[in-house]
Motif scaffolding. Structure first.
Motif, PDB file in Angstrom:
ATOM      1  N   MET A  30      45.855  35.736  41.513  1.00  0.00           N
ATOM      2  CA  MET A  30      44.841  36.374  40.691  1.00  0.00           C
ATOM      3  C   MET A  30      45.324  37.780  40.332  1.00  0.00           C
ATOM      4  N   THR A  64      45.284  41.052  37.978  1.00  0.00           N
ATOM      5  CA  THR A  64      44.394  41.739  37.040  1.00  0.00           C
ATOM      6  C   THR A  64      44.804  43.196  36.908  1.00  0.00           C
ATOM      7  N   THR A  94      43.223  46.503  36.640  1.00  0.00           N
ATOM      8  CA  THR A  94      41.898  47.094  36.798  1.00  0.00           C
ATOM      9  C   THR A  94      41.592  48.128  35.729  1.00  0.00           C
ATOM     10  N   HIS A 112      36.446  45.733  42.837  1.00  0.00           N
ATOM     11  CA  HIS A 112      36.728  44.500  43.563  1.00  0.00           C
ATOM     12  C   HIS A 112      37.523  43.579  42.632  1.00  0.00           C
ATOM     13  N   THR A 113      38.754  43.312  43.001  1.00  0.00           N
ATOM     14  CA  THR A 113      39.672  42.565  42.146  1.00  0.00           C
ATOM     15  C   THR A 113      39.114  41.223  41.663  1.00  0.00           C
ATOM     16  N   PRO A 114      38.492  40.415  42.514  1.00  0.00           N
ATOM     17  CA  PRO A 114      37.955  39.139  42.003  1.00  0.00           C
ATOM     18  C   PRO A 114      36.901  39.344  40.909  1.00  0.00           C
ATOM     19  N   TYR A 115      36.080  40.379  41.044  1.00  0.00           N
ATOM     20  CA  TYR A 115      35.071  40.639  40.005  1.00  0.00           C
ATOM     21  C   TYR A 115      35.734  41.072  38.700  1.00  0.00           C
ATOM     22  N   TYR A 137      38.714  40.445  37.690  1.00  0.00           N
ATOM     23  CA  TYR A 137      39.384  39.269  37.138  1.00  0.00           C
ATOM     24  C   TYR A 137      38.367  38.396  36.396  1.00  0.00           C
ATOM     25  N   TRP A 138      37.193  38.211  37.000  1.00  0.00           N
ATOM     26  CA  TRP A 138      36.134  37.424  36.370  1.00  0.00           C
ATOM     27  C   TRP A 138      35.712  38.039  35.032  1.00  0.00           C
ATOM     28  N   GLN A 158      38.291  37.137  32.509  1.00  0.00           N
ATOM     29  CA  GLN A 158      38.253  35.722  32.134  1.00  0.00           C
ATOM     30  C   GLN A 158      37.076  35.402  31.226  1.00  0.00           C
TER      31      GLN A 158
END
Length: 110
Positions: free
Chosen positions: A1, A3, A5, A97-100, A102-103, A106
């Motif tokens: 994942m 991204t 930032t 927060h990297t997952p957020y 990234y979301w 996307q």
């Protein structure tokens, strides 16, 4: 994942009522101009307009998107907005927060 930032941004705008806020939010998300839009509770805005101090209840929209979608998002807000000079402010997201993040990227890809 992976991204970047620095690619994500927040756009703030205010609207005169929740119904318009919901309409703008729906359109921005449906058109992939924003990943998410939060609508605040009504708050009082005090400002000077045409040399008169005004006090108006407004809703703040907090719009999460990317730099690639920034101009199209600003243009759509201005198109849908009833104000002559709507507040549309862009704030960079320095980190998060990297997952957020990234979301967000996307959800706004076209």
């Amino acid at each position: 994942m992976k991204t970047d930032t620095g690619n994500c941004i927040v756009i703030y705008t205010t609207v005169p009522d929740p119904l318009l806020g919901k309409r703008i939010a729906h359109i921005l998300v449906e058109e992939k101009l924003a990943a998410c839009v939060n609508l605040s509770a009504p708050g009082l805005s005090i400002y000077l307009w045409e040399n008169v101090v005004e006090g108006t209840e407004e809703i703040t929209l907090t719009i999460k998107t990317t730099r690639e979608r920034q101009q199209a998002c600003i243009q759509k807000i201005a198109e849908l907005h009833p104000y002559e000079a709507p507040e549309i402010i862009v704030v960079p997201i320095l980190d998060g927060h990297t997952p957020y993040l990234y979301w967000v990227q996307q959800q706004t890809k076209i």
